[in-house]
Design a protein around this motif. Structure first.
Motif, mmCIF file in Angstrom:
data_model
loop_
_atom_site.group_PDB
_atom_site.id
_atom_site.type_symbol
_atom_site.label_atom_id
_atom_site.label_comp_id
_atom_site.label_asym_id
_atom_site.label_seq_id
_atom_site.Cartn_x
_atom_site.Cartn_y
_atom_site.Cartn_z
ATOM 1 N N UNK A 226 0.803 -1.225 0.000
ATOM 2 C CA UNK A 226 0.000 0.000 0.000
ATOM 3 C C UNK A 226 0.844 1.286 0.000
ATOM 4 N N UNK A 227 2.065 1.231 0.581
ATOM 5 C CA UNK A 227 2.892 2.444 0.638
ATOM 6 C C UNK A 227 3.469 2.824 -0.718
ATOM 7 N N UNK A 228 3.561 1.838 -1.602
ATOM 8 C CA UNK A 228 4.116 2.147 -2.929
ATOM 9 C C UNK A 228 3.036 2.189 -4.008
ATOM 10 N N UNK A 229 1.785 2.021 -3.599
ATOM 11 C CA UNK A 229 0.676 2.060 -4.554
ATOM 12 C C UNK A 229 0.291 3.497 -4.866
ATOM 13 N N UNK A 230 -0.237 3.674 -6.046
ATOM 14 C CA UNK A 230 -0.810 4.977 -6.390
ATOM 15 C C UNK A 230 -2.168 5.074 -5.698
ATOM 16 N N UNK A 231 -2.725 6.252 -5.662
ATOM 17 C CA UNK A 231 -4.030 6.428 -5.028
ATOM 18 C C UNK A 231 -5.090 5.552 -5.702
ATOM 19 N N UNK A 232 -5.034 5.487 -7.030
ATOM 20 C CA UNK A 232 -6.019 4.694 -7.777
ATOM 21 C C UNK A 232 -5.872 3.208 -7.445
ATOM 22 N N UNK B 256 -8.620 0.846 -5.523
ATOM 23 C CA UNK B 256 -9.125 -0.362 -6.158
ATOM 24 C C UNK B 256 -8.934 -1.577 -5.259
ATOM 25 N N UNK B 257 -7.773 -1.659 -4.603
ATOM 26 C CA UNK B 257 -7.482 -2.787 -3.724
ATOM 27 C C UNK B 257 -8.400 -2.765 -2.506
ATOM 28 N N UNK B 258 -8.634 -1.578 -1.957
ATOM 29 C CA UNK B 258 -9.506 -1.467 -0.783
ATOM 30 C C UNK B 258 -10.948 -1.831 -1.136
ATOM 31 N N UNK B 259 -11.367 -1.395 -2.322
ATOM 32 C CA UNK B 259 -12.723 -1.742 -2.771
ATOM 33 C C UNK B 259 -12.861 -3.255 -2.943
#
Length: 237
Positions: free
Chosen positions: A80-86, A90-93
């Motif tokens: 999650x720290x290296x993920x983009x906001x999008x 998407x992962x949280x959804x």
């Protein structure tokens, strides 16, 4: 409370039976232990075995979804720290959606209105039919007017003599048309026996399986027969 109610009913019936009357007016009361009888009936033990298989499959499906959820959650926590906001959104959804699907599955199978309840009723029908047919024959042969189930958690009246039914008389006093209060099923009842049960009630008036309370989820099939009071466990984690 159950014992108090039962004692009151017995005392009332005993008083009626003890009142000087003709022999035909005596009230005969009996009881059975339905749980013990059902535990010895192949129809009931077969139903329980089948139910065990069904619930085992449901639990496997939940376990598979839970494993997938754990994998996705761990993967998200690592990245999650290296993920983009999008990507993060998407992962949280995706995780939230899977959690919702797991909960819906649990409730659909094990919840207060879950499939386990209807499966129990369906699978136990043959056992209830056979037990109640035998009960009716014994009650008629012994000229019993009332038969109770002493194993029920609540007072359970399994058999009644129709000559004591005051529904029609009370309906007339209230100005109610008797055709409006009796279902077509009751027309097939034999004089002197308990009428056909209402919809969703096992024959003979025996109580259906007890539904879990709202918010409670059972995760294993009931142990022992009949499966009328399934244990309530904590939700699957």
């Amino acid at each position: 409370m159950r014992s108090i109610i039962f004692a009151v009913v017995v005392l009332v019936f005993a008083a009626v039976a003890g009142t000087p009357r003709s022999a035909d007016a005596q009230v005969r009361i009996g009881y059975i232990d339905a749980t013990k009888l059902l535990k010895q009936m192949p129809e009931a033990t077969d139903a329980e075995s089948h139910l065990n298989q069904i619930v085992a499959q449901w639990n496997k499906e939940v376990a598979d979804m839970q494993s997938e959820l754990t994998r996705k959650q761990n993967d998200y926590d690592r990245k999650k720290l290296i993920m983009s906001d999008a990507e993060r959104s998407a992962a949280e959804f995706d995780i939230a959606d899977l959690k919702k699907r797991i909960e819906n599955f649990r409730q659909g199978k094990f919840g207060p209105n879950g499939e386990l309840y209807t499966q129990q009723e369906t699978l136990m029908k043959n056992a209830y039919d056979k037990l109640n047919k035998a009960l009716e024959e014994v009650a008629l042969d012994g000229k019993y007017d009332y038969v109770f189930d002493k194993s029920a958690k609540e007072l359970a009246l399994l058999y009644t003599n129709a000559k004591f039914d005051l529904t029609t008389a009370v309906a007339k006093k209230l100005g109610i048309e008797t055709n409006d209060i009796f279902s077509p099923l009751l027309k097939n009842s034999k004089p002197g026996t308990n009428p056909a049960p209402p919809p969703n009630m096992p024959p003979g008036g025996m109580p259906p399986p007890t539904r879990p309370q709202p918010g409670q989820v059972i995760t294993t099939p009931p142990q022992g027969v009949p499966p009328v009071n399934p244990p309530v466990n904590t939700p699957i984690k």
